[in-house]
Design a protein around this motif. Structure first.
Motif, PDB file in Angstrom:
ATOM      1  N   ARG A 140      49.581  30.672  60.686  1.00  0.00           N
ATOM      2  CA  ARG A 140      48.119  30.659  60.552  1.00  0.00           C
ATOM      3  C   ARG A 140      47.468  31.068  61.861  1.00  0.00           C
ATOM      4  O   ARG A 140      46.464  31.775  61.896  1.00  0.00           O
ATOM      5  CB  ARG A 140      47.657  29.260  60.139  1.00  0.00           C
ATOM      6  N   GLU A 141      48.067  30.610  62.971  1.00  0.00           N
ATOM      7  CA  GLU A 141      47.586  30.974  64.306  1.00  0.00           C
ATOM      8  C   GLU A 141      48.803  31.247  65.180  1.00  0.00           C
ATOM      9  O   GLU A 141      49.858  30.631  64.993  1.00  0.00           O
ATOM     10  CB  GLU A 141      46.768  29.843  64.944  1.00  0.00           C
ATOM     11  N   ILE A 142      48.654  32.150  66.145  1.00  0.00           N
ATOM     12  CA  ILE A 142      49.711  32.392  67.122  1.00  0.00           C
ATOM     13  C   ILE A 142      49.056  32.870  68.409  1.00  0.00           C
ATOM     14  O   ILE A 142      48.070  33.610  68.385  1.00  0.00           O
ATOM     15  CB  ILE A 142      50.749  33.417  66.613  1.00  0.00           C
ATOM     16  N   SER A 143      49.577  32.403  69.553  1.00  0.00           N
ATOM     17  CA  SER A 143      48.978  32.779  70.830  1.00  0.00           C
ATOM     18  C   SER A 143      49.079  34.291  71.032  1.00  0.00           C
ATOM     19  O   SER A 143      50.107  34.900  70.683  1.00  0.00           O
ATOM     20  CB  SER A 143      49.672  32.039  71.979  1.00  0.00           C
ATOM     21  N   TYR A 156      56.073  31.832  72.038  1.00  0.00           N
ATOM     22  CA  TYR A 156      54.674  31.811  71.616  1.00  0.00           C
ATOM     23  C   TYR A 156      54.362  30.440  71.019  1.00  0.00           C
ATOM     24  O   TYR A 156      55.243  29.783  70.449  1.00  0.00           O
ATOM     25  CB  TYR A 156      54.400  32.893  70.576  1.00  0.00           C
ATOM     26  N   ARG A 157      53.117  30.052  71.146  1.00  0.00           N
ATOM     27  CA  ARG A 157      52.662  28.812  70.511  1.00  0.00           C
ATOM     28  C   ARG A 157      51.936  29.187  69.223  1.00  0.00           C
ATOM     29  O   ARG A 157      51.073  30.078  69.215  1.00  0.00           O
ATOM     30  CB  ARG A 157      51.728  28.049  71.447  1.00  0.00           C
ATOM     31  N   ALA A 158      52.270  28.523  68.115  1.00  0.00           N
ATOM     32  CA  ALA A 158      51.721  28.916  66.815  1.00  0.00           C
ATOM     33  C   ALA A 158      51.468  27.687  65.957  1.00  0.00           C
ATOM     34  O   ALA A 158      51.897  26.566  66.282  1.00  0.00           O
ATOM     35  CB  ALA A 158      52.673  29.880  66.108  1.00  0.00           C
ATOM     36  N   VAL A 159      50.769  27.915  64.841  1.00  0.00           N
ATOM     37  CA  VAL A 159      50.499  26.871  63.851  1.00  0.00           C
ATOM     38  C   VAL A 159      50.878  27.422  62.483  1.00  0.00           C
ATOM     39  O   VAL A 159      50.476  28.539  62.115  1.00  0.00           O
ATOM     40  CB  VAL A 159      49.016  26.440  63.851  1.00  0.00           C
ATOM     41  N   LEU A 160      51.666  26.647  61.730  1.00  0.00           N
ATOM     42  CA  LEU A 160      52.048  27.057  60.377  1.00  0.00           C
ATOM     43  C   LEU A 160      50.889  26.809  59.410  1.00  0.00           C
ATOM     44  O   LEU A 160      49.983  26.027  59.689  1.00  0.00           O
ATOM     45  CB  LEU A 160      53.280  26.272  59.918  1.00  0.00           C
ATOM     46  N   GLU A 165      52.329  22.322  64.312  1.00  0.00           N
ATOM     47  CA  GLU A 165      52.280  23.147  65.508  1.00  0.00           C
ATOM     48  C   GLU A 165      53.718  23.454  65.928  1.00  0.00           C
ATOM     49  O   GLU A 165      54.558  22.551  65.982  1.00  0.00           O
ATOM     50  CB  GLU A 165      51.541  22.419  66.627  1.00  0.00           C
ATOM     51  N   VAL A 166      53.992  24.726  66.200  1.00  0.00           N
ATOM     52  CA  VAL A 166      55.372  25.140  66.452  1.00  0.00           C
ATOM     53  C   VAL A 166      55.464  26.036  67.683  1.00  0.00           C
ATOM     54  O   VAL A 166      54.469  26.608  68.142  1.00  0.00           O
ATOM     55  CB  VAL A 166      55.959  25.898  65.235  1.00  0.00           C
ATOM     56  N   ALA A 167      56.690  26.120  68.218  1.00  0.00           N
ATOM     57  CA  ALA A 167      57.036  27.094  69.248  1.00  0.00           C
ATOM     58  C   ALA A 167      57.856  28.191  68.584  1.00  0.00           C
ATOM     59  O   ALA A 167      58.760  27.905  67.784  1.00  0.00           O
ATOM     60  CB  ALA A 167      57.833  26.429  70.365  1.00  0.00           C
ATOM     61  N   VAL A 168      57.540  29.442  68.896  1.00  0.00           N
ATOM     62  CA  VAL A 168      58.241  30.584  68.295  1.00  0.00           C
ATOM     63  C   VAL A 168      58.951  31.354  69.407  1.00  0.00           C
ATOM     64  O   VAL A 168      58.311  31.940  70.288  1.00  0.00           O
ATOM     65  CB  VAL A 168      57.260  31.510  67.550  1.00  0.00           C
TER      66      VAL A 168
END
Length: 574
Positions: A140-143, A156-160, A165-168
């Motif tokens: 949904r979001e990614i840095s 990268y820091r992201a949101v599913l 909140e996840v690290a990719v």
């Protein structure tokens, strides 16, 4: 163009298909592409010749001693410029005091996996290709830019879309090609010239390169890292002090790993940790005890626990991340390591030298008698001192000279353990310079030996409690006292297991030795027994002793008890 990105514009499909390190397959591939080997070899050779030329110039001009620190710094910078393979080589060498002189060791330990991030559009293209969907479909979001970059990939820091909140993690492009090319050259050089080098390895240098290659290929397989994380989490299941991020498999592949984002602070951010109301000493203690559990209980250990891979969470837990570099120990190795820690604390350097033989640091044919006083000199100062005053780095420096004087060698597996210990020590220093690592380590090891869950541990306990055939009362008192200093130690279950062991057939030797110990030197050792009782009387009441005894014999058959009685000597003679 940097050496880490040169010659990777057209990735060879064949090399990308080698998922597990296979030196023969890699060699076959590059034999048909000698120009790739030649170009990279010239760059590597030219870089090292320039460095060696500088060393010779300093020697000829009499500046060698004055420029030792600069020479070590130059080597670190050279390895960094040559890219991820050589950064990893430098890190591996930083754990080998038998190969590298102390001033170089000090500089190589500083090596960090830090490189500029690669192109953002390329990273997102890798994400889409690996996941089979657009970036905005997966997250949904990614840095817009990576929040961290290392030698093997960037994060990268992201949101599913489900809200987590996840690290990719996205791997650098064509990394398998870069590493395999360098490993092919390193192995060729080791096979041709390794025997001419004055290295105290105890085995073929190509075996070191192969071990290194196996670990590197495991580290760049993000699916393998995800499985490592889940195995690590299972080992610490139910532990309220250790946090392991969850893996999101539907958004992961060999080149992409999506895992739970950890809210917390790196262990180097001491001020932020304190400001969050977290006790730095408690975090260090968790790090030491969890590290010991990995080595001595599970045998599956995190081999790269540098501060960037360890976080203090807001609720006071220690979080591990990055499970690319892991290793497994055999049961016998775990038990011998436990014994070694106790021998060190008890300052029994003869027994410690024997453990070094068992662990492979000394050949079985080695005469350990002249080595014992040398070990005492190097390790004797460790007891009771803080990390600041005496630490693994100090041991590494002093062992560097010792290993050239005596036939020590560092088995490949223990290079990772040493690396793990050195990096954990650095974390301890950053949080609490006065932290005494032995005050945490020994109670844990004492508990492990006293509980004796396995036959191997029970045998190690016998080795600790008996020396030259005589029972060591002081050691038993010390172990009980130190084990009780840890609030997690419960004496009653230990007493029950000890009673069961004494009644078993396996405990025959100990029963006989205890009878001898109580009457040795032609006197009853009532004073020693009274001191032991003084240590435990507040925790064990007479009714509890009776309950422990009943529980211990409940599982024994009448035949077993009869056999037990018949085995126990009625008296003893000396």
């Amino acid at each position: 163009m940097s050496p880490t990105t040169a010659s990777v514009s057209s990735p060879p499909a064949g090399i990308e298909g080698i998922r597990i390190y296979d030196p023969a397959a890699i060699s076959r591939y590059y034999r048909s592409r000698p120009w790739r080997l030649l170009g990279r070899a010239l760059l590597i050779l030219g870089s090292f010749l320039w460095f060696l030329g500088g060393l010779l110039w300093d020697h000829w001009t009499g500046q060698g001693e004055a420029r030792k620190a600069q020479q070590a710094s130059d080597l670190r910078e050279l390895l960094t410029r040559l890219g991820p393979t050589f950064i990893k080589v430098g890190q591996a060498l930083s754990t080998r005091p038998d190969l590298i002189r102390p001033d170089f060791l000090e500089e190589l330990i500083k090596l960090q996996d830090q490189l500029p991030p690669f192109d953002n559009q390329l990273a997102f293209a890798i994400l889409e290709r690996e996941l089979g969907m657009a970036v905005d479909e997966a997250y949904r979001e990614i840095s817009p830019h990576p929040v961290a970059a290392a030698s093997l990939g960037q994060v990268y820091r992201a949101v599913l879309y489900s809200g987590e909140e996840v690290a990719v993690k996205v791997q650098r492009p064509y990394l398998r090609q870069v590493l395999s090319l360098d490993l092919c050259l390193l192995r060729w050089g080791a096979s041709r010239f390794g025997r001419f080098l004055p290295l105290n390895l105890g085995h073929d240098l190509t075996l070191i390169v192969d071990e290194f290659g196996i670990k590197l290929f495991e580290e760049i397989d993000y699916l393998n890292e995800g499985h490592n994380a889940e195995k690590f989490a299972e080992n610490f299941h139910g532990d309220p002090e250790v946090k392991v991020p969850a893996i999101y498999w539907q958004f992961s592949s060999p080149l992409v790993l999506t895992l739970e984002w950890i809210q917390g602070f790196k262990l180097t951010e001491t001020d932020k940790i304190r400001a969050a109301g977290v006790d730095p000493y408690a975090i260090v203690k968790i790090g030491v005890t969890s590290g010991l559990r990995q080595l001595l209980e599970h045998g599956f250990f995190h081999a790269d626990p540098h501060p960037g891979n360890l976080f203090a969470t807001l609720d006071g837990r220690l979080a591990y991340i990055d499970f690319g570099m892991m290793d497994q120990l055999e049961t016998q190795t775990k038990e011998t390591l436990a014994s070694s820690v106790v021998q060190l604390i008890n300052q029994d350097y003869a027994a410690l030298a024997e453990d070094f033989v068992s662990l492979g640091f000394l050949a079985p044919s080695t005469d350990i008698r002249p080595i014992i006083p040398a070990l005492e000199k190097v390790l004797g100062k460790a007891i009771g001192q803080s990390v600041r005053d005496f630490n693994f780095k100090t041991i590494t420096d002093e062992f560097s000279a010792l290993m050239y004087e005596y036939p020590f060698r560092v088995p490949a597996k223990f290079a990772l353990i040493i690396r793990s210990l050195v990096t954990q020590e650095g974390s301890a220093l950053s949080l609490d310079p006065n932290f005494k690592i032995v005050e945490v380590a020994y109670p844990y090891v004492a508990r492990r030996l006293l509980t004796g869950e396995s036959p191997q541990l029970r045998r190690q306990l016998l080795n600790v409690l008996f020396k030259n055939g005589k029972f060591q009362w002081q050691r038993l008192e010390s172990m009980i006292a130190i084990a009780r200093s840890d609030s997690q130690f419960d004496l009653l279950p230990t007493a029950q297991m000890g009673f069961q062991y004494l009644m078993s057939e396996e405990g025959l030797y100990l029963r006989r030795q205890l009878l001898l110990a109580l009457t040795e030197d032609e006197r009853l050792h009532t004073a020693e027994v009274q001191r032991l009782w003084g240590l435990i009387k507040d925790e064990i009441k007479p009714q509890q002793i009776f309950s422990v005894a009943i529980n211990a014999i409940r599982d024994f058959s009448l035949t077993g008890v009869t056999t037990l009685i018949s085995q126990t000597p009625a008296g003893s003679s000396r």
